[in-house]
Design an enzyme around this catalytic site. Structure first.
Site, mmCIF file in Angstrom:
data_model
loop_
_atom_site.group_PDB
_atom_site.id
_atom_site.type_symbol
_atom_site.label_atom_id
_atom_site.label_comp_id
_atom_site.label_asym_id
_atom_site.label_seq_id
_atom_site.Cartn_x
_atom_site.Cartn_y
_atom_site.Cartn_z
ATOM 1 N N CYS A 239 0.926 -1.205 0.119
ATOM 2 C CA CYS A 239 0.020 -0.039 -0.025
ATOM 3 C C CYS A 239 0.960 1.142 -0.099
ATOM 4 O O CYS A 239 1.954 1.204 -0.677
ATOM 5 C CB CYS A 239 -0.952 -0.058 1.066
ATOM 6 S SG CYS A 239 -0.223 -0.084 2.653
ATOM 7 N N GLY A 240 0.552 2.354 0.875
ATOM 8 C CA GLY A 240 1.307 3.485 0.691
ATOM 9 C C GLY A 240 2.585 3.235 1.829
ATOM 10 O O GLY A 240 3.840 3.447 1.553
#
Length: 283
Positions: A239-240
């Site tokens: 993800c981030g």
């Protein structure tokens, strides 16, 4: 077989057990700076009775240049022992909106050897809307000893991801929103390129829940199938910064998929590196 994940508990289930010994409740809320919300201040103002606050910033490796890096086992054990948590506890984790940051803490505890860990379905906001009990009282913490049993096979490093991207040994499931995955929308952190790792499939974490409640088993399977995720293959989630990747991990484990890893550095590490391959669009 139930059509609900075995790793989530209902608000009703938790409310009935609030006073039971051996239950540890964690408020794992966390928000981006642009959301202008202070998770700790909100916890201090109101939380589920008996809950302790899990601070994602303080329970991250301060020696790492990356955000939210998993603590070393001994440091994790010391931190959660000071929160009154043991390996034998039934641990229930929640966050404000539900299915946002709580799965990350669920994953952390399981990776560190806890066996009875659950996520509260619906999160705190739905808990409050239903008129369930809240308090601003300081939770009393009893001394405890958490003994870590670290499962390194659940954590993917930058070197691991280099190999995975090169040889396709694992499918990559990226939990970021579609605009960020495609490179259309900018990253919330400065200095990161836009796009995704070659071969990655986009499974926005928001697609796996409705109003903070994890979708049922058949719906989770459909979301992953439509995203092109092959459940017969080993998978790594990303993800981030390694937080919402765990929402996909929760979905995978709920479907009985155990051969999965989480890329702890996630896009902050990959997209912040100058020589990593990045693609945009649906490629």
């Amino acid at each position: 077989m139930s059509d609900k994940s075995a790793f989530v508990v209902s608000p009703e289930w938790l409310q009935e057990r609030l006073d039971q010994p051996g239950l540890s409740i964690l408020d794992a809320s966390w928000y981006f700076p642009f959301q202008n919300r202070d998770a700790k201040a909100e916890y201090d103002a109101a939380h589920i009775p008996g809950a302790v606050f899990f601070d994602h910033e303080k329970l991250s490796d301060s020696d790492s240049s990356l955000p939210h890096t998993l603590l070393k086992p001994e440091a994790f054990a010391a931190a959660v022992s000071s929160m009154g948590i043991t390996n034998d506890d039934t641990i229930v984790v929640y966050d404000g909106p539900g299915m946002h940051t709580s799965p990350r803490v669920w994953w952390m505890f399981r990776t560190m050897g806890a066996t009875s860990v659950f996520v509260l379905d619906g999160g705190f906001e739905n808990w409050k809307k239903a008129g369930r009990p809240v308090t601003n009282a300081v939770t009393k913490i009893a001394p405890s000893a958490f003994v870590p049993k670290f499962d390194a096979a659940k954590v993917a490093s930058f070197a691991d991801m280099r190999k995975i991207v090169e040889n396709g040994s694992r499918q990559i499931a990226d939990a970021r929103a579609a605009g960020r995955f495609k490179g259309v929308d900018p990253e919330p952190r400065e200095g990161l390129r836009s796009g995704h790792m070659p071969g990655a499939r986009n499974v926005p974490s928001s697609s796996l829940a409705d109003n903070g409640y994890l979708k049922d088993i058949s719906a989770l399977r459909q979301v992953l199938d439509e995203a092109g995720v092959d459940l017969s293959r080993p998978i790594v989630t990303s993800c981030g910064s390694g937080i919402t990747a765990a929402v996909i991990t929760l979905a995978l484990e709920s479907l009985g998929h155990n051969d999965n890893m989480l890329y702890d550095g996630s896009w902050t590490e990959w997209g912040g590196n100058k020589d990593t391959p990045v693609v945009t669009g649906d490629a």
